[in-house]
Design an enzyme around this catalytic site. Structure first.
Site, PDB file in Angstrom:
ATOM      1  N   ILE A  95       9.706 -33.458  -4.379  1.00 45.88           N
ATOM      2  CA  ILE A  95       9.131 -32.252  -3.790  1.00 45.88           C
ATOM      3  C   ILE A  95       7.724 -31.959  -4.280  1.00 45.88           C
ATOM      4  O   ILE A  95       7.075 -31.020  -3.811  1.00 45.88           O
ATOM      5  CB  ILE A  95      10.025 -31.020  -4.064  1.00 45.88           C
ATOM      6  CG1 ILE A  95      10.236 -30.823  -5.575  1.00 45.88           C
ATOM      7  CG2 ILE A  95      11.344 -31.139  -3.331  1.00 45.88           C
ATOM      8  CD1 ILE A  95      11.001 -29.569  -5.925  1.00 45.88           C
ATOM      9  N   GLU A  97       4.130 -33.543  -6.956  1.00 46.22           N
ATOM     10  CA  GLU A  97       3.576 -34.478  -7.924  1.00 46.22           C
ATOM     11  C   GLU A  97       2.301 -33.876  -8.504  1.00 46.22           C
ATOM     12  O   GLU A  97       1.516 -33.257  -7.798  1.00 46.22           O
ATOM     13  CB  GLU A  97       3.272 -35.824  -7.279  1.00 46.22           C
ATOM     14  CG  GLU A  97       2.871 -36.904  -8.270  1.00 46.22           C
ATOM     15  CD  GLU A  97       2.891 -38.289  -7.654  1.00 46.22           C
ATOM     16  OE1 GLU A  97       2.731 -39.264  -8.406  1.00 46.22           O
ATOM     17  OE2 GLU A  97       3.070 -38.395  -6.429  1.00 46.22           O
ATOM     18  N   GLY A  98       2.121 -34.042  -9.812  1.00 46.14           N
ATOM     19  CA  GLY A  98       0.930 -33.513 -10.461  1.00 46.14           C
ATOM     20  C   GLY A  98       0.525 -34.376 -11.628  1.00 46.14           C
ATOM     21  O   GLY A  98       0.952 -35.537 -11.740  1.00 46.14           O
ATOM     22  N   GLY A  99      -0.310 -33.809 -12.505  1.00 43.37           N
ATOM     23  CA  GLY A  99      -0.785 -34.557 -13.658  1.00 43.37           C
ATOM     24  C   GLY A  99       0.332 -34.960 -14.599  1.00 43.37           C
ATOM     25  O   GLY A  99       0.265 -35.987 -15.267  1.00 43.37           O
ATOM     26  N   LYS A 123      11.375 -32.352 -13.431  1.00 39.89           N
ATOM     27  CA  LYS A 123      10.043 -32.921 -13.589  1.00 39.89           C
ATOM     28  C   LYS A 123      10.117 -34.097 -14.556  1.00 39.89           C
ATOM     29  O   LYS A 123      10.576 -33.958 -15.695  1.00 39.89           O
ATOM     30  CB  LYS A 123       9.081 -31.859 -14.124  1.00 39.89           C
ATOM     31  CG  LYS A 123       7.617 -32.263 -14.083  1.00 39.89           C
ATOM     32  CD  LYS A 123       6.735 -31.226 -14.766  1.00 39.89           C
ATOM     33  CE  LYS A 123       6.610 -29.964 -13.983  1.00 39.89           C
ATOM     34  NZ  LYS A 123       5.597 -29.050 -14.595  1.00 39.89           N
ATOM     35  N   ASP A 223      -4.445 -22.284 -17.625  1.00 39.66           N
ATOM     36  CA  ASP A 223      -4.359 -23.045 -16.375  1.00 39.66           C
ATOM     37  C   ASP A 223      -3.916 -22.143 -15.225  1.00 39.66           C
ATOM     38  O   ASP A 223      -3.112 -22.544 -14.386  1.00 39.66           O
ATOM     39  CB  ASP A 223      -3.389 -24.218 -16.532  1.00 39.66           C
ATOM     40  CG  ASP A 223      -3.700 -25.352 -15.556  1.00 39.66           C
ATOM     41  OD1 ASP A 223      -4.804 -25.367 -14.993  1.00 39.66           O
ATOM     42  OD2 ASP A 223      -2.836 -26.225 -15.379  1.00 39.66           O
TER      43      ASP A 223
END
Length: 399
Positions: A95, A97-99, A123, A223
């Site tokens: 669902i 995707e990131g760093g 994750k 962030d």
């Protein structure tokens, strides 16, 4: 990498740790405060200590120390269990995707095995060695301590070292309505109403206020951006992704010295120029997102004309107290908003974006000003409805 794990294993000898996967070595998430750097792989200050004196730290507990008391609240998952519930991390379950890595939707059984399965987001850390482990450890420790309605809930974790490699996973509550970013900028999603935008802004502000002022230790999020504001089924906002979070300065100190990291367009100029991290850095980022909420535009959008690519430069052309101000409001709202309340939100955003960080408001002040804007919007809506009713009653009846 071996050095980090040896520290964890030495700590593990002092207390029994649960086995995280059959036939594999478990890794303790406990670590002395001096060995934990809550930063990502792109943080040039990784491995450095924050600017704290020995005297000041003795009177204030750190996040790792607080975590030691609350670690039992987190569920320890076996890797095979998470692999099974995600269908071996299938693309069909993916669902996001990131760093950090990829995120998968899954369903898990309650801890007591009773009742319906629970929807979660799993994750999985990319295989990036030491810095990746530090990022994972930061998330576990911060979210193992932090607890607020406007912060995403961490259910548990998995940490396994085996012949199959190093596995680091986090299991969160599932947020069905994606992120604020999706709803503001993706035209495939329905337009967020004005009132819902104000409520999301308020909830996000309350989350930041809790981090800055609601704990015995100050937390700098570092962030804050629309993609990290997740929305539950009722569109309540929850801050997510604490891999960049840092403890704030202790008594007598003004800032934390750190490498400059974050997302371009959201980082405060004083932080970029000096590397001095403060809660006012978060306040600046909050101001940027307030303008994203007002305009429906990204902080930085290379697809727009050159004079409109940087949001903060563009909105300056339409001062809040002039007739031109309404030009910046998201056209998808179709004039269904309170202009007076929008001006108040813009004024709040401007105060968050002043150059001198000491002149920026505290987040509890931002919360109160948003509540006032919501009240203004509600009063205007009520007044408008009343006038419409009066107009209908005054019209001659028709047969």
């Amino acid at each position: 990498m071996a050095a980090c794990f040896s520290l964890c294993r030495k700590k593990a000898k002092n207390r029994q740790e649960p086995s995280l996967a059959p036939g594999s070595a478990s890794v303790s998430v406990s670590a002395p405060p001096s060995t934990v750097t809550t930063s990502r792989s792109d943080d040039s200050a990784a491995g450095k200590h924050t600017s704290k004196s020995t005297a000041s730290t003795s009177s204030q507990r750190s996040i790792p120390a607080m975590y030691e008391e609350r670690a039992h609240n987190l569920r320890v998952f076996e890797f095979d269990e998470l692999r099974n519930v995600t269908n071996d991390f299938s693309r069909m379950n993916k669902i996001g995707e990131g760093g950090f890595g990829s995120v998968y939707k899954a369903y898990i059984k309650p801890l007591d095995g009773k009742g319906d399965r629970i929807a979660v987001a799993v994750k999985r850390l990319n295989q990036r060695g030491l810095q990746g482990h530090k990022q994972w450890l930061a998330e576990v420790q911060f979210l193992g301590v932090l607890e607020h309605p406007n912060l995403v809930k961490l259910i548990g974790y998995c940490a396994v070292d085996s012949e199959r490699g190093i596995q680091r996973l986090l299991v969160y509550e599932f947020m069905p309505n994606k992120s604020l970013e999706d709803h503001l900028f993706n035209r495939n999603y329905p337009t967020l109403s004005w009132n819902l935008r104000l409520q999301i802004a308020l909830g996000a502000a309350e989350g930041l206020a809790y981090l800055h002022e609601g704990l015995e230790v100050q937390v700098i999020y570092r962030d804050f951006k629309a993609s990290n504001v997740l929305l539950d089924k009722e569109f309540r906002p929850k801050l997510s992704d604490f891999g960049l979070a840092r403890e704030g300065p202790t008594s007598g100190l003004t800032h934390v010295s750190t490498g400059v990291v974050g997302t371009h367009g959201y980082a405060a100029p004083d932080y970029i120029e000096t590397g001095h991290l403060t809660v006012e850095s978060d306040v600046w980022s909050f101001g940027v997102v307030m303008y994203e909420i007002l305009t429906g535009r990204r902080a930085l959008d290379r697809n727009r004309p050159s004079n409109e690519q940087k949001l903060l430069e563009w909105v300056r052309q339409f001062p809040v107290d002039t007739w031109k101000f309404s030009v910046i409001i998201d056209p998808r709202l179709r004039s269904e908003y309170s202009l007076k309340a929008a001006r108040e939100v813009a004024k709040l955003a401007n105060s968050c974006l002043v150059k001198n960080r000491k002149d920026r408001p505290k987040m509890h002040e931002a919360v109160e000003r948003l509540k006032q804007a919501i009240q203004i919007s509600s009063t205007e809506a009520h007044s408008s409805t009343s006038n419409l009713d009066k107009q209908k009653r005054s019209e001659p009846s028709r047969r």
